[in-house]
Design an enzyme around this catalytic site. Structure first.
Site: not given
Ligand SMILES: *[C@@H]1O[C@H](CO)[C@@H](O)[C@H](O)[C@H]1NC(C)=O
Ligand SMILES: *[C@@H]1O[C@H](CO)[C@@H](O)[C@H](O)[C@H]1NC(C)=O
Ligand SMILES: *[C@@H]1O[C@H](CO)[C@@H](O)[C@H](O)[C@H]1NC(C)=O
Ligand SMILES: *[C@@H]1O[C@H](CO)[C@@H](O)[C@H](O)[C@H]1NC(C)=O
Ligand SMILES: *[C@@H]1O[C@H](CO)[C@@H](O)[C@H](O)[C@H]1NC(C)=O
Ligand SMILES: *[C@@H]1O[C@H](CO)[C@@H](O)[C@H](O)[C@H]1NC(C)=O
Length: 460
Positions: A129, A342
């Site tokens: 992440d 992201d």
């Protein structure tokens, strides 16, 4: 974290963490690890596979779901992830301690990473992440644990496990650490996510072992992580933990920074790629992005969250350039940065006012009439059969030349429709993974640069 039913895979969000080798630490290394560490020292770097959650290699794989189902859920996850990333309020510990939540969201990252922790090695599958700082997993004894398929890590069975004291630099640097007033006490942590999920436990250090694509184990001693003894919330039982690849002090990337010169890169394969071809993440010298066609832009560091911010200047449709308004909604608190890059978000989310200008330009250029998305997620769609042609779409970040996105990155299949893979978002702007595919993307945390190089990621 979810429990991994297969021992040993981690999912990463962005994958980066593997780098951390600490050359100077006199911890015992196995001979293969010592060899890995020494070749790293000589400047080689290494590459690790990123296992997509929907790949047959992943425990999250659901053979009964169709490609359409998988895409639809991936598009939907973009929204829930954006909502989590948006929930940026700081947390104050109600026990009167000074803990503050660091900016994190629960684990629905898209990529898993296979690694092991401790001595002897304990296999785990973590969710990579880039929006998280702390790496954590459920640990024994567990007062409140969510169900996990794999057995829990038992720190008392590892000879390399140590709790970090409150005086340690990482304890002090981490927003989510909790220390009482007792001298010499160990550092505790608490992280909470936008959906009220949380993990509380000991901030500890362990040896992490990553498996490089060459089969070589890469051992990183003394990696700080959270050993969670009380965890709750919407975590998946198939993953064992979260791997924090964000920009904060506890991020694996940051902890390995000296050893890999602050560099990692990844290359995401296109959606329609045969699932036996995996995306890769590179560290150290293996992560240098150079050669012709490289476009670089400053990486902006936010003081309040661990995200990787860039500054989007404009997007062009054919010859027409639409500039991002200076005070556009969705602009973050990051000084100068206005969009998060992201890998865990599929679609690209743009500030609403800017998006509306972009969409109206697209509608003018594309012949044919748009149709509405029955699922209500996309803003601009056309019927597949209508033979419309997609204009060239280029993106320009500050300080760089324009990057041309492939058509497969800009319009995606959504049932019988082809839909524009960017949508408006009034809170957070995110440069998602569809826009990133088929670019080798390098992060250099020492020079504060992100570099893009057009690349066929299935061959890289
Ligand atoms: C993770 O690595 C282990 C051992 O190297 C291997 O047995 C396992 O299949 C891998 N898991 C995945 C999901 O690749
Ligand atoms: C982006 O994430 C989606 C959703 O999980 C995934 O299906 C897709 O393969 C990813 N795209 C790339 C280019 O990796
Ligand atoms: C983002 O946060 C703001 C304020 O906390 C809230 O009003 C808004 O609805 C949120 N947006 C999303 C997309 O969750
Ligand atoms: C380690 O800790 C677990 C749980 O706290 C306990 O059940 C187990 O007996 C301990 N094992 C050893 C070898 O001390
Ligand atoms: C994917 O690649 C594997 C191995 O090369 C091959 O056996 C398989 O047929 C391919 N699948 C598709 C759908 O092309
Ligand atoms: C873009 O501009 C160039 C030169 O100004 C011109 O030759 C070309 O036809 C234009 N293309 C479009 C799609 O307008």
């Amino acid at each position: 974290m979810a429990g991994a039913n297969k021992p040993s895979s981690f999912s990463f969000v962005y994958g980066l963490l593997l780098f951390c080798f600490n050359i100077q630490l006199p911890l015992p290394l196995s001979s293969s690890a010592a060899a890995a560490a020494s070749s790293l020292h000589s400047g080689h770097g290494f590459t690790v596979e990123l296992i997509h959650r929907d790949s047959p290699l992943s425990p999250f794989y659901d053979p009964s779901s169709t490609k359409f189902d998988r895409l639809t859920s991936a598009f939907r996850r973009s929204m829930s992830r954006a909502a989590r990333l948006n929930s940026s309020s700081k947390w104050t510990d109600d026990d009167g301690l000074h803990g503050i939540q660091s900016q994190i969201f629960a684990a629905n990252g898209e990529y898993l990473m296979n690694l092991s922790i401790g001595t002897p090695p304990f296999q785990m599958l973590g969710i990579a992440d880039t929006g998280s700082d702390l790496t954590w997993l459920q640990c024994q004894p567990c007062s409140h644990c969510f169900p996990q398929v794999a057995r829990l890590f038992a720190p008392n069975t590892s000879s390399t496990y140590t709790n970090l004291p409150c005086q340690s630099q990482l304890c002090q640097a981490f927003d989510g650490s909790i220390c009482g007033s007792t001298a010499g006490s160990n550092c505790q942590y608490k992280v909470t996510y936008g959906d009220q999920s949380y993990s509380i436990g000991d901030l500890a250090a362990e040896t992490f072992t990553l498996i490089s694509t060459s089969g070589r184990p890469v051992q990183v001693p003394n990696m700080a992580f959270g050993c969670g003894h009380s965890n709750n919330g919407g975590f998946d039982k198939r993953a064992d933990g979260i791997i924090g690849l964000g920009r904060g002090p506890l991020s694996i990337i940051n902890q390995m920074s000296d050893l890999v010169d602050g560099k990692f890169s990844y290359c995401l394969v296109p959606l329609d790629t045969n699932s036996s071809v995996t995306s890769k993440i590179n560290f150290g010298e293996a992560a240098v992005v150079s050669g012709s066609g490289v476009v670089s832009t400053p990486l902006i560091k936010s003081t309040v969250d661990p995200f990787y911010y860039l500054t989007l200047e404009s997007i062009s449709v054919g010859n027409k350039t639409i500039t991002v308004p200076l005070r556009s909604s969705g602009i973050s608190k990051a000084g100068g940065g206005n969009i998060i890059i992201d890998s865990g978000t599929t679609l690209t989310l743009l500030p609403g006012d800017f998006y509306r200008d972009l969409e109206s330009e697209l509608k003018q250029v594309i012949h044919g009439s748009s149709v509405s998305d029955p699922q209500g997620l996309f803003s601009l769609c056309y019927s597949k059969g209508s033979g419309f042609s997609v204009p060239a779409i280029t993106v320009r970040f500050s300080g760089g030349d324009a990057l041309e996105l492939r058509q497969s990155s800009t319009f995606v299949e959504n049932g019988d429709l082809l839909c524009f893979a960017m949508i408006p978002s009034d809170e957070l702007a995110i440069f998602g993974n569809l826009s990133q595919m088929n670019f080798l993307i390098g992060y250099d945390l020492e020079k504060n640069l992100v570099s893009f190089k057009p690349t066929d990621c299935t061959e890289h």
